[in-house]
Scaffold this motif. Structure first.
Motif, mmCIF file in Angstrom:
data_model
loop_
_atom_site.group_PDB
_atom_site.id
_atom_site.type_symbol
_atom_site.label_atom_id
_atom_site.label_comp_id
_atom_site.label_asym_id
_atom_site.label_seq_id
_atom_site.Cartn_x
_atom_site.Cartn_y
_atom_site.Cartn_z
ATOM 1 N N UNK A 62 8.832 4.398 11.740
ATOM 2 C CA UNK A 62 9.695 3.522 11.267
ATOM 3 C C UNK A 62 10.750 4.224 10.690
ATOM 4 N N UNK A 63 10.667 5.261 9.954
ATOM 5 C CA UNK A 63 11.865 6.108 9.316
ATOM 6 C C UNK A 63 11.190 7.125 8.039
ATOM 7 N N UNK A 116 7.477 7.551 7.496
ATOM 8 C CA UNK A 116 6.711 6.235 7.707
ATOM 9 C C UNK A 116 6.181 5.736 8.815
ATOM 10 N N UNK A 117 5.091 5.343 9.138
ATOM 11 C CA UNK A 117 4.497 5.077 10.424
ATOM 12 C C UNK A 117 3.679 3.633 10.158
ATOM 13 N N UNK A 139 6.431 -2.084 1.820
ATOM 14 C CA UNK A 139 6.472 -3.489 1.520
ATOM 15 C C UNK A 139 7.934 -4.056 2.158
ATOM 16 N N UNK A 140 9.046 -3.475 1.793
ATOM 17 C CA UNK A 140 10.352 -3.729 2.224
ATOM 18 C C UNK A 140 10.335 -3.654 3.863
ATOM 19 N N UNK A 141 9.728 -2.485 4.157
ATOM 20 C CA UNK A 141 9.673 -2.523 5.747
ATOM 21 C C UNK A 141 8.831 -3.469 6.286
ATOM 22 N N UNK A 161 7.794 -7.763 9.990
ATOM 23 C CA UNK A 161 7.160 -9.289 10.381
ATOM 24 C C UNK A 161 7.998 -10.466 10.591
ATOM 25 N N UNK A 162 9.329 -10.402 10.020
ATOM 26 C CA UNK A 162 10.142 -11.286 10.191
ATOM 27 C C UNK A 162 11.148 -11.070 11.384
ATOM 28 N N UNK A 163 11.164 -9.764 12.244
ATOM 29 C CA UNK A 163 11.706 -9.528 13.280
ATOM 30 C C UNK A 163 12.997 -8.946 13.004
#
Length: 198
Positions: free
Chosen positions: A116-117, A132-133, A179-181, A186-188
Protein backbone atom coordinates in the motif's frame (compact mmCIF):
# COMPACT_ATOMS: atom_id res chain seq x y z
CA UNK A 1 0.87 17.09 -5.34
CA UNK A 2 3.75 19.32 -6.41
CA UNK A 3 6.30 19.59 -3.62
CA UNK A 4 8.18 22.33 -5.45
CA UNK A 5 11.86 23.22 -5.23
CA UNK A 6 13.42 21.97 -1.97
CA UNK A 7 17.15 22.77 -2.05
CA UNK A 8 16.65 25.82 0.16
CA UNK A 9 15.41 23.49 2.96
CA UNK A 10 18.18 20.87 2.99
CA UNK A 11 20.41 20.51 6.08
CA UNK A 12 23.90 18.96 5.77
CA UNK A 13 25.63 16.85 8.41
CA UNK A 14 28.94 18.27 9.68
CA UNK A 15 29.66 15.82 12.52
CA UNK A 16 28.00 12.97 14.39
CA UNK A 17 28.28 11.62 17.94
CA UNK A 18 26.85 8.28 19.10
CA UNK A 19 24.82 8.73 22.30
CA UNK A 20 23.38 5.26 22.92
CA UNK A 21 23.37 1.83 21.33
CA UNK A 22 20.76 -0.68 22.52
CA UNK A 23 19.24 -3.89 21.21
CA UNK A 24 16.63 -1.99 19.17
CA UNK A 25 17.51 1.70 19.17
CA UNK A 26 20.66 3.62 18.27
CA UNK A 27 20.76 7.33 19.19
CA UNK A 28 22.95 10.08 17.71
CA UNK A 29 23.57 13.81 18.08
CA UNK A 30 24.63 15.51 14.84
CA UNK A 31 25.79 19.03 14.11
CA UNK A 32 24.28 20.24 10.84
CA UNK A 33 24.73 23.19 8.54
CA UNK A 34 21.45 24.99 7.85
CA UNK A 35 20.62 26.50 4.45
CA UNK A 36 21.14 30.03 5.83
CA UNK A 37 24.75 29.16 6.83
CA UNK A 38 24.15 28.79 10.58
CA UNK A 39 24.56 25.54 12.52
CA UNK A 40 22.18 23.50 14.65
CA UNK A 41 22.11 20.26 16.64
CA UNK A 42 19.86 17.32 15.71
CA UNK A 43 19.26 14.36 18.04
CA UNK A 44 17.64 11.30 16.51
CA UNK A 45 17.18 7.56 16.78
CA UNK A 46 18.24 5.14 14.04
CA UNK A 47 15.67 2.36 13.59
CA UNK A 48 15.93 -0.66 11.23
CA UNK A 49 12.45 -0.12 9.79
CA UNK A 50 9.27 -2.11 10.22
CA UNK A 51 6.19 -3.44 8.49
CA UNK A 52 2.48 -3.41 9.27
CA UNK A 53 -0.07 -5.81 7.80
CA UNK A 54 -3.78 -5.12 7.26
CA UNK A 55 -5.21 -8.69 7.11
CA UNK A 56 -8.62 -8.97 5.45
CA UNK A 57 -10.91 -11.87 6.34
CA UNK A 58 -13.54 -12.20 3.62
CA UNK A 59 -16.50 -14.58 3.78
CA UNK A 60 -18.67 -16.05 1.01
CA UNK A 61 -21.24 -13.26 1.36
CA UNK A 62 -18.62 -10.60 0.61
CA UNK A 63 -18.41 -9.30 4.17
CA UNK A 64 -14.98 -8.24 5.35
CA UNK A 65 -13.43 -8.30 8.80
CA UNK A 66 -9.93 -7.19 9.77
CA UNK A 67 -7.52 -9.06 12.03
CA UNK A 68 -6.28 -6.95 14.94
CA UNK A 69 -4.21 -7.41 18.08
CA UNK A 70 -4.31 -6.26 21.68
CA UNK A 71 -0.89 -5.82 23.25
CA UNK A 72 0.44 -4.07 26.35
CA UNK A 73 2.90 -1.34 25.36
CA UNK A 74 5.18 -0.52 28.26
CA UNK A 75 6.21 3.08 27.31
CA UNK A 76 2.57 4.26 27.35
CA UNK A 77 1.49 1.88 30.11
CA UNK A 78 -1.62 0.54 28.45
CA UNK A 79 -3.06 -2.18 26.23
CA UNK A 80 -3.20 -0.94 22.64
CA UNK A 81 -5.23 -2.10 19.65
CA UNK A 82 -3.00 -2.53 16.62
CA UNK A 83 -2.63 -4.21 13.27
CA UNK A 84 0.07 -6.92 13.17
CA UNK A 85 3.48 -5.30 12.81
CA UNK A 86 7.14 -5.77 13.55
CA UNK A 87 10.65 -4.65 12.79
CA UNK A 88 12.83 -5.82 9.94
CA UNK A 89 15.56 -8.35 10.68
CA UNK A 90 19.00 -7.63 9.21
CA UNK A 91 18.98 -8.28 5.46
CA UNK A 92 15.25 -9.08 5.40
CA UNK A 93 13.00 -7.67 2.67
CA UNK A 94 9.85 -5.79 3.68
CA UNK A 95 7.65 -8.40 1.99
CA UNK A 96 9.37 -11.31 3.76
CA UNK A 97 9.02 -9.43 7.06
CA UNK A 98 5.30 -8.83 6.44
CA UNK A 99 4.72 -12.53 5.75
CA UNK A 100 6.75 -13.53 8.81
CA UNK A 101 5.07 -11.09 11.21
CA UNK A 102 1.55 -12.05 10.08
CA UNK A 103 2.32 -15.75 10.54
CA UNK A 104 4.19 -15.40 13.84
CA UNK A 105 1.76 -13.02 15.56
CA UNK A 106 -1.62 -14.22 14.25
CA UNK A 107 -1.05 -17.69 12.79
CA UNK A 108 -2.46 -16.57 9.45
CA UNK A 109 -0.83 -16.95 6.06
CA UNK A 110 -2.20 -15.13 3.02
CA UNK A 111 -2.68 -16.18 -0.61
CA UNK A 112 -2.51 -12.61 -1.90
CA UNK A 113 -0.58 -9.50 -0.91
CA UNK A 114 -0.61 -5.84 -1.93
CA UNK A 115 1.88 -3.14 -1.02
CA UNK A 116 0.00 0.00 0.00
CA UNK A 117 2.67 2.55 0.91
CA UNK A 118 5.16 3.74 3.49
CA UNK A 119 4.59 5.56 6.78
CA UNK A 120 7.19 7.69 8.58
CA UNK A 121 5.75 7.82 12.12
CA UNK A 122 8.38 9.88 13.98
CA UNK A 123 9.98 12.25 11.48
CA UNK A 124 11.23 14.74 14.08
CA UNK A 125 13.50 12.27 15.89
CA UNK A 126 13.70 8.86 14.21
CA UNK A 127 14.67 7.23 10.91
CA UNK A 128 11.89 4.66 11.36
CA UNK A 129 9.70 3.81 8.40
CA UNK A 130 6.78 1.37 8.36
CA UNK A 131 5.98 -0.45 5.13
CA UNK A 132 2.19 -0.97 4.82
CA UNK A 133 0.90 -4.25 3.35
CA UNK A 134 -2.60 -5.65 2.80
CA UNK A 135 -3.18 -9.43 2.90
CA UNK A 136 -6.20 -11.50 1.87
CA UNK A 137 -7.10 -15.14 1.26
CA UNK A 138 -6.16 -15.87 4.85
CA UNK A 139 -5.58 -19.39 6.12
CA UNK A 140 -5.21 -20.13 9.82
CA UNK A 141 -2.21 -21.98 11.22
CA UNK A 142 -0.17 -22.00 14.44
CA UNK A 143 1.26 -18.82 15.94
CA UNK A 144 4.95 -18.54 16.76
CA UNK A 145 5.31 -15.62 19.18
CA UNK A 146 8.73 -14.43 20.30
CA UNK A 147 9.75 -15.04 23.90
CA UNK A 148 8.09 -12.43 26.11
CA UNK A 149 5.61 -11.42 23.38
CA UNK A 150 2.07 -11.63 24.75
CA UNK A 151 -0.87 -10.52 22.64
CA UNK A 152 -4.50 -11.33 21.86
CA UNK A 153 -5.73 -11.69 18.29
CA UNK A 154 -9.30 -10.69 17.42
CA UNK A 155 -11.36 -9.53 14.43
CA UNK A 156 -13.55 -6.50 13.84
CA UNK A 157 -15.57 -5.09 10.99
CA UNK A 158 -14.10 -2.04 9.27
CA UNK A 159 -16.92 0.03 10.76
CA UNK A 160 -16.09 -1.22 14.26
CA UNK A 161 -12.44 -0.29 13.73
CA UNK A 162 -13.32 3.18 12.47
CA UNK A 163 -15.70 3.69 15.38
CA UNK A 164 -12.90 2.70 17.78
CA UNK A 165 -10.67 5.29 16.12
CA UNK A 166 -13.36 7.97 16.41
CA UNK A 167 -13.98 7.17 20.09
CA UNK A 168 -10.29 7.31 20.97
CA UNK A 169 -10.10 3.59 21.75
CA UNK A 170 -7.56 3.14 18.94
CA UNK A 171 -4.76 5.69 19.29
CA UNK A 172 -1.76 3.87 17.79
CA UNK A 173 -0.49 6.06 14.94
CA UNK A 174 0.25 3.29 12.47
CA UNK A 175 -3.16 1.70 13.04
CA UNK A 176 -4.90 5.04 12.53
CA UNK A 177 -3.00 5.42 9.25
CA UNK A 178 -3.98 1.88 8.25
CA UNK A 179 -7.63 2.68 9.02
CA UNK A 180 -7.41 5.57 6.54
CA UNK A 181 -5.93 3.25 3.91
CA UNK A 182 -8.57 0.60 4.65
CA UNK A 183 -11.42 3.06 4.30
CA UNK A 184 -10.14 4.26 0.92
CA UNK A 185 -9.31 0.76 -0.35
CA UNK A 186 -12.78 -0.56 0.52
CA UNK A 187 -14.47 2.45 -1.08
CA UNK A 188 -12.50 1.92 -4.30
CA UNK A 189 -10.72 5.28 -4.06
CA UNK A 190 -7.25 3.74 -3.51
CA UNK A 191 -7.04 0.54 -5.59
CA UNK A 192 -4.37 -2.02 -4.71
CA UNK A 193 -2.24 -4.17 -7.02
CA UNK A 194 -2.77 -7.64 -5.58
CA UNK A 195 -0.12 -10.32 -6.16
CA UNK A 196 -0.12 -14.00 -5.34
CA UNK A 197 2.19 -14.98 -2.50
CA UNK A 198 5.38 -16.58 -3.76
Amino acid sequence: MDTGEMDHLIEKKLSSTELFKGRLLHAYRDVVSLPDGSQATREYVVHPGAVMVVPLLEDASGSTRVVLERQFRYPVGRVMVEFPAGKLDAGESCFACAQRELREETGFTARQWAHAGVLHPLIAYSTEFIDIWFARGLQMGPRNLEEGELLDVFTATPDELLDGCRQGLVTDGKTLTAALWLQNVLSGNWPLDWQDAA
